[in-house]
Design a protein around this motif. Structure first.
Motif, PDB file in Angstrom:
ATOM      1  N   GLU A  97      31.386  28.638  64.759  1.00 40.59           N
ATOM      2  CA  GLU A  97      30.509  28.867  63.599  1.00 40.59           C
ATOM      3  C   GLU A  97      31.338  29.529  62.515  1.00 40.59           C
ATOM      4  O   GLU A  97      32.016  30.537  62.765  1.00 40.59           O
ATOM      5  N   GLN A  98      31.293  28.991  61.312  1.00 36.20           N
ATOM      6  CA  GLN A  98      32.032  29.599  60.207  1.00 36.20           C
ATOM      7  C   GLN A  98      31.109  30.466  59.354  1.00 36.20           C
ATOM      8  O   GLN A  98      29.992  30.072  59.027  1.00 36.20           O
ATOM      9  N   ALA A 147      32.883  30.743  48.053  1.00 34.39           N
ATOM     10  CA  ALA A 147      32.769  29.285  48.056  1.00 34.39           C
ATOM     11  C   ALA A 147      33.950  28.671  48.796  1.00 34.39           C
ATOM     12  O   ALA A 147      35.055  29.222  48.808  1.00 34.39           O
ATOM     13  N   PHE A 148      33.716  27.515  49.425  1.00 36.58           N
ATOM     14  CA  PHE A 148      34.786  26.853  50.167  1.00 36.58           C
ATOM     15  C   PHE A 148      36.017  26.617  49.293  1.00 36.58           C
ATOM     16  O   PHE A 148      37.150  26.672  49.768  1.00 36.58           O
ATOM     17  N   THR A 149      35.787  26.345  47.999  1.00 33.86           N
ATOM     18  CA  THR A 149      36.878  25.944  47.111  1.00 33.86           C
ATOM     19  C   THR A 149      37.415  27.099  46.288  1.00 33.86           C
ATOM     20  O   THR A 149      38.150  26.878  45.322  1.00 33.86           O
ATOM     21  N   ALA A 150      37.070  28.340  46.640  1.00 37.30           N
ATOM     22  CA  ALA A 150      37.635  29.498  45.936  1.00 37.30           C
ATOM     23  C   ALA A 150      39.147  29.511  46.107  1.00 37.30           C
ATOM     24  O   ALA A 150      39.669  29.048  47.137  1.00 37.30           O
ATOM     25  N   PRO A 151      39.895  30.020  45.123  1.00 36.32           N
ATOM     26  CA  PRO A 151      41.363  30.076  45.262  1.00 36.32           C
ATOM     27  C   PRO A 151      41.766  30.787  46.555  1.00 36.32           C
ATOM     28  O   PRO A 151      41.067  31.677  47.038  1.00 36.32           O
ATOM     29  N   ASN A 156      39.724  33.563  48.694  1.00 38.21           N
ATOM     30  CA  ASN A 156      38.864  32.921  49.687  1.00 38.21           C
ATOM     31  C   ASN A 156      38.641  33.832  50.892  1.00 38.21           C
ATOM     32  O   ASN A 156      39.591  34.361  51.466  1.00 38.21           O
ATOM     33  N   GLN A 157      37.375  34.017  51.263  1.00 40.63           N
ATOM     34  CA  GLN A 157      37.041  34.866  52.402  1.00 40.63           C
ATOM     35  C   GLN A 157      36.148  34.086  53.370  1.00 40.63           C
ATOM     36  O   GLN A 157      35.086  33.592  52.991  1.00 40.63           O
ATOM     37  N   LYS A 158      36.600  34.025  54.596  1.00 34.72           N
ATOM     38  CA  LYS A 158      35.853  33.305  55.626  1.00 34.72           C
ATOM     39  C   LYS A 158      36.285  33.825  56.987  1.00 34.72           C
ATOM     40  O   LYS A 158      37.375  34.394  57.136  1.00 34.72           O
ATOM     41  N   THR A 159      35.427  33.622  57.978  1.00 33.32           N
ATOM     42  CA  THR A 159      35.769  33.950  59.360  1.00 33.32           C
ATOM     43  C   THR A 159      35.156  32.909  60.280  1.00 33.32           C
ATOM     44  O   THR A 159      33.999  32.500  60.094  1.00 33.32           O
TER      45      THR A 159
END
Length: 431
Positions: A43-44, A49-53, A57-60
């Motif tokens: 699960e992400q 946003a997915f397309t942030a520079p 970009n922040q995601k886990t």
């Protein structure tokens, strides 16, 4: 009662962290596998946003026993909290006056967890537009049990003032004592336990953007807060199949959903979107810069919110007025006191209380402090000993909630008297 922090942490602000509670739970390559190790679900969690520079970009990626979508529908929850996420002239009080509150009282007559213990003091903007800030206090006397809290409106920055809090999040545990802070980014589910029974503190919420370290510029590479001192949780899951409640703060309203398992079932994770903590005693004070974390606006050099502290430090300036000077500011300043005595306000500004000096509202040291400072011998002196004051500073003009202005009965109606006795000392030498 003291509480020993036994949890392990990752360190390094904003780093891409990897953590697994069971060796081999993290997939070995970048692609999401058809079947994850140990039959976990991928699960992400996206904080931008997915397309942030790439730099922003922040995601886990979370590898969990069951996905977070496995719950019954959310229903409205009638909370005892007084929270706002949209600030209008209809639901707030608008005033340009200097405001100060005596310490907010902890409720000892009934059980109150964090879910029902959050109160908004002031704010601006609208969470539905992802624009604005809110200043809160929390007062709780019992732990959350078999439940989790999700803030869909923004990021929380916790400033405990009394009582340690233990934050169990989807990504692991954080123990946060007074004189430490913790940030819980938008959407991450967490539960708060109170090992010492009572807890009071402050919360800064930003509706747009995320907190980051301020630029250092001419002060050099080693000033202010160092990235390595920010601690991130390590994976710690519980396989608990029992009735669980998920409380969701959504546009300032509270909702609750039920599910038959714990949401804290993440066995492994990797990414840079995670809760974290920081010990304020590690801050390296520069003579003029006190910002620990900032949430930038679209205007360079201007913040949606800054988290600023005034820790113990040496005052060594010559030929100057050393306390904070009188000023009017295009930014709005909400201050709180964790412990000790703030050097510019000797009376009335107490730990657990707060003050608000809104956009262009004049303020500065009180009459007593001013008189003492003008007569002081300007030798090097340690100021703010055993003290920790802080500020939530924002580019927004904030309005005050009706709870904070009337209902809590902690607003000091005589605050203006702090300055009213400052005399004229004008000496016209040309006369």
């Amino acid at each position: 009662m003291s509480f020993v922090d036994t949890f392990k942490y990752n360190s390094g602000f904003g780093n891409e962290h990897c953590s697994e509670a069971i060796v081999g739970a993290l997939p070995k390559d970048q692609n999401t596998p058809q079947v994850c190790p140990f039959n976990l679900y991928a699960e992400q969690l996206s904080g931008t946003a997915f397309t942030a520079p790439r730099a922003q970009n922040q995601k886990t990626w979370l590898y969990r026993i069951r996905p977070s979508v496995s719950h019954l529908p959310f229903q409205p929850y009638s909370t005892k909290s007084k929270i706002l996420a949209t600030f209008t002239s209809d639901n707030t009080v608008i005033t340009p006056n200097q405001l100060r509150w005596s310490p907010f009282e902890l409720n000892t007559q009934e059980s109150v967890s964090f879910v029902d213990g959050l109160y908004t003091i002031a704010g601006a903007g609208d969470a539905s537009l992802k624009s604005g800030v809110a200043f809160h206090v929390y007062m709780a006397n019992c732990s959350m049990t078999d439940s989790a809290y999700q803030n869909s409106d923004g990021d929380f920055l916790f400033v405990p003032q009394e009582g340690t809090i233990v934050i169990q999040s989807e990504l692991g545990f954080l123990t946060v004592a007074p004189n430490e802070i913790a940030v819980i980014p938008r959407g991450i589910r967490f539960s708060i336990s109170l090992p010492e029974g009572l807890s009071r503190g402050y919360v800064l919420e930003v509706f747009n953007g995320h907190f980051e370290l301020p630029e250092l510029g001419p002060i050099g590479a080693n000033g202010l807060a160092h990235p390595r001192h920010f601690l991130y949780p390590t994976a710690a899951f519980e396989e608990k199949n029992t009735a669980f409640k998920i409380y969701n703060k959504f546009l300032g309203q509270m909702f609750v959903a039920e599910q038959n398992h714990s949401p804290f079932n993440v066995v492994a994770w990797h990414g840079n979107y995670s809760p974290y903590k920081y010990d304020l005693s590690k801050f390296n004070t520069d003579p003029s810069l006190f910002t620990v974390l900032t949430c930038k606006s679209n205007t360079p050099g201007t913040a949606v919110a800054d988290f600023v502290i005034f820790p113990p430090r040496w005052a060594v300036q010559e030929n100057t007025f050393r306390p904070p000077y009188f000023h009017r500011n295009c930014m709005s300043e909400f201050m709180g006191l964790i412990k000790g005595e703030y050097e510019a306000k000797k009376d009335g500004f107490l730990p657990g209380g707060a003050s608000l000096h809104n956009c262009m509202t004049p303020h500065g040291p009180d009459a007593k402090t001013t008189e003492e400072a003008m007569k002081a011998n300007l030798k090097p002196v340690k100021v703010a000993n055993e003290t920790m004051a802080f500020m939530f500073e924002s580019c927004y003009i904030v309005s005050v909630t009706k709870w904070a202005f009337n209902d809590c009965q902690k607003l000091q109606n005589d605050y203006h008297k702090a300055w009213i006795e400052i005399p004229s000392k004008f000496a016209n030498k040309s006369a």
